[in-house]
Design a protein around this motif. Sequence first.
Motif, short mmCIF file in Angstrom:
data_model
loop_
_atom_site.label_atom_id
_atom_site.label_comp_id
_atom_site.label_asym_id
_atom_site.label_seq_id
_atom_site.Cartn_x
_atom_site.Cartn_y
_atom_site.Cartn_z
N ALA A 219 0.43 -9.32 -0.77
CA ALA A 219 -0.90 -9.34 -1.70
C ALA A 219 -2.10 -8.30 -1.54
CB ALA A 219 -1.01 -10.87 -1.71
N ASP A 220 -2.41 -8.27 -0.37
CA ASP A 220 -3.19 -7.32 -0.03
C ASP A 220 -2.42 -6.08 0.40
OD1 ASP A 220 -5.76 -6.66 1.91
OD2 ASP A 220 -3.81 -5.57 3.22
N TYR A 221 -1.18 -5.41 0.37
CA TYR A 221 -1.08 -4.02 0.34
C TYR A 221 -0.98 -3.52 -1.51
CZ TYR A 221 2.81 -0.38 -0.06
OH TYR A 221 3.59 0.69 -0.81
N MET A 222 -0.33 -4.94 -2.18
CA MET A 222 -0.40 -4.65 -4.10
C MET A 222 -2.06 -4.39 -3.75
SD MET A 222 2.65 -6.29 -5.46
CE MET A 222 2.37 -8.15 -5.33
N SER A 223 -2.50 -5.23 -3.89
CA SER A 223 -4.43 -5.16 -4.06
C SER A 223 -5.38 -3.54 -3.87
CB SER A 223 -5.33 -6.28 -3.66
OG SER A 223 -5.11 -6.43 -2.46
N HIS A 224 -4.50 -3.30 -2.89
CA HIS A 224 -5.00 -1.64 -2.15
C HIS A 224 -4.34 -0.52 -2.43
CE1 HIS A 224 -6.88 -4.80 0.67
NE2 HIS A 224 -8.12 -3.55 0.11
N LEU A 225 -3.69 -0.52 -3.47
CA LEU A 225 -3.43 0.49 -3.73
C LEU A 225 -3.53 1.16 -5.19
CD1 LEU A 225 0.27 -0.56 -4.80
CD2 LEU A 225 0.22 1.15 -3.42
N PRO A 226 -4.42 2.52 -4.82
CA PRO A 226 -5.58 3.09 -5.98
C PRO A 226 -4.39 2.40 -7.41
CG PRO A 226 -4.59 4.84 -4.92
CD PRO A 226 -3.53 3.57 -3.85
N PRO A 227 -5.72 2.65 -8.34
CA PRO A 227 -6.07 2.10 -9.86
C PRO A 227 -4.23 2.82 -10.40
CG PRO A 227 -8.02 1.67 -9.23
CD PRO A 227 -7.30 3.13 -8.09
N SER A 228 -3.99 4.03 -10.06
CA SER A 228 -3.02 4.15 -10.97
C SER A 228 -1.59 5.22 -10.57
CB SER A 228 -3.83 6.21 -10.80
OG SER A 228 -3.66 6.58 -9.80
N ALA A 229 -2.14 4.38 -8.64
CA ALA A 229 -0.71 4.25 -7.80
C ALA A 229 0.61 3.09 -8.48
CB ALA A 229 -0.87 4.10 -6.64
N VAL A 230 1.83 3.63 -8.05
CA VAL A 230 2.36 2.15 -7.94
C VAL A 230 3.55 2.54 -6.99
CG1 VAL A 230 3.05 2.13 -11.16
CG2 VAL A 230 4.25 4.27 -9.18
N ILE A 231 4.21 1.21 -7.01
CA ILE A 231 4.87 1.58 -5.65
C ILE A 231 5.78 1.97 -5.73
CG2 ILE A 231 6.03 -0.13 -3.83
CD1 ILE A 231 3.94 -2.42 -5.02
N PRO A 232 6.18 3.38 -4.77
CA PRO A 232 8.34 3.45 -5.96
C PRO A 232 9.12 2.65 -5.49
CG PRO A 232 6.59 4.73 -3.22
CD PRO A 232 6.22 3.61 -3.70
N THR A 233 10.37 3.05 -6.43
CA THR A 233 11.36 2.19 -7.01
C THR A 233 11.76 2.07 -5.82
OG1 THR A 233 12.41 4.02 -7.77
CG2 THR A 233 11.23 2.88 -9.32
N HIS A 234 11.95 3.14 -4.97
CA HIS A 234 12.62 2.71 -3.89
C HIS A 234 12.25 1.88 -2.61
CE1 HIS A 234 10.92 5.16 -0.91
NE2 HIS A 234 10.32 6.34 -1.35
N GLN A 235 11.53 2.14 -2.68
CA GLN A 235 10.88 0.93 -1.40
C GLN A 235 10.27 -0.82 -2.20
OE1 GLN A 235 6.72 1.78 -0.54
NE2 GLN A 235 5.69 0.38 0.93
N ILE A 236 10.23 -0.87 -3.94
CA ILE A 236 10.67 -2.36 -3.98
C ILE A 236 12.40 -3.10 -4.18
CG2 ILE A 236 11.04 -3.47 -6.35
CD1 ILE A 236 8.74 -1.76 -7.14
N GLN A 237 12.87 -1.43 -3.92
CA GLN A 237 14.31 -2.56 -3.98
C GLN A 237 14.35 -2.49 -1.90
OE1 GLN A 237 17.21 0.80 -3.25
NE2 GLN A 237 18.23 -0.08 -4.46
N ARG A 238 13.89 -1.91 -1.08
CA ARG A 238 14.12 -1.97 0.05
C ARG A 238 13.61 -3.90 0.31
NH1 ARG A 238 10.51 -1.95 4.19
NH2 ARG A 238 9.49 -0.32 2.49
N LEU A 239 12.18 -3.85 0.00
CA LEU A 239 11.27 -4.96 0.06
C LEU A 239 12.11 -5.88 -0.80
CD1 LEU A 239 7.90 -3.16 -0.34
CD2 LEU A 239 8.71 -4.52 1.55
#
Length: 299
Positions: A100-120
């Motif tokens: 939750a903390d990681y996602m809340s600190h992403l810049p407004p225009s940034a997204v989590i890369p798809t390969h990182q979502i797949q790994r997590l």
Amino acid sequence: MEDFGDFRDLDVIGNGAYGVVYRARDQTNGSYVALKKILISITSDGIPMTTLREISLLKNLDSYNHPHIVKLLDVIHRRADRDNSLELYLVFEYLERDLADYMSHLPPSAVIPTHQIQRLSRELLNGIDFLHSHRIIHRDLKPSNLLISSQGTLKIADFGLSKSYDFDMRLTSIVVTLWYRSPEVLLSQSYNSAVDIWSAGCIIAEMYAKKALFPGSSEANQLGKIFELTGKPLLEDFPNCSVDLDQFLMTIPCEPRQLIPRLCDYANDLLKKMLNLLPQNRLSASACLLHPYFHQELL
């Protein structure tokens, strides 16, 4: 600042199920740990079962040293100031942040890369599969209970609501934080390990969307948001339902990608099968890990 044997607390880092969590320093080697403080009122029946359950589950799980389950390092207890109370401190390995903390600190225009979502997502489901294979249901999976190490590894934490399960448990419905609570729990039905799969599907969807998939404001509102994706259930789907389903509008099921456009075909299919309205039709954690989504190369 307080001392607890070999540990000195530094600051509060969160509130878990039934306890406050502190960051502390091990004074013997200088390393950081997480201290979960639980104030227990000792009754004639002794220490509450919820506390004993968490300690017992974690001690048993630690013997396997699973890479995606947080490690319990020690248990400290001492008498509290008030009568018939005990302060219990569960000493965990310290991880720098949660999802939750990681996602809340992403810049407004940034997204989590798809390969990182797949790994997590793979690491989350690996941890869930391990728990379910040992007949443990977590019952409170949410981004703030998923810790992320400095190396980026995901570990499941906070087992205060966990329980060794039997099939089709009929237990208290106050399990799982509202936004990640499955429809069968909201409808006061018997439930099983499929509630963790529902929560995991909500979490994976949130990583793609950068916002909660079903941010309900009440149990009824939560169900309404769920039915917008799954369609309104038939009465025979949930017999003896305690909720009046007539209060909800008839809705047509839609694809997850209609709510989250950036989903690829495989991600859409995986979430559709994890977020099936009927728990018996959801994939198990082990089946999720065999899904083609995890066998594609993502950028």
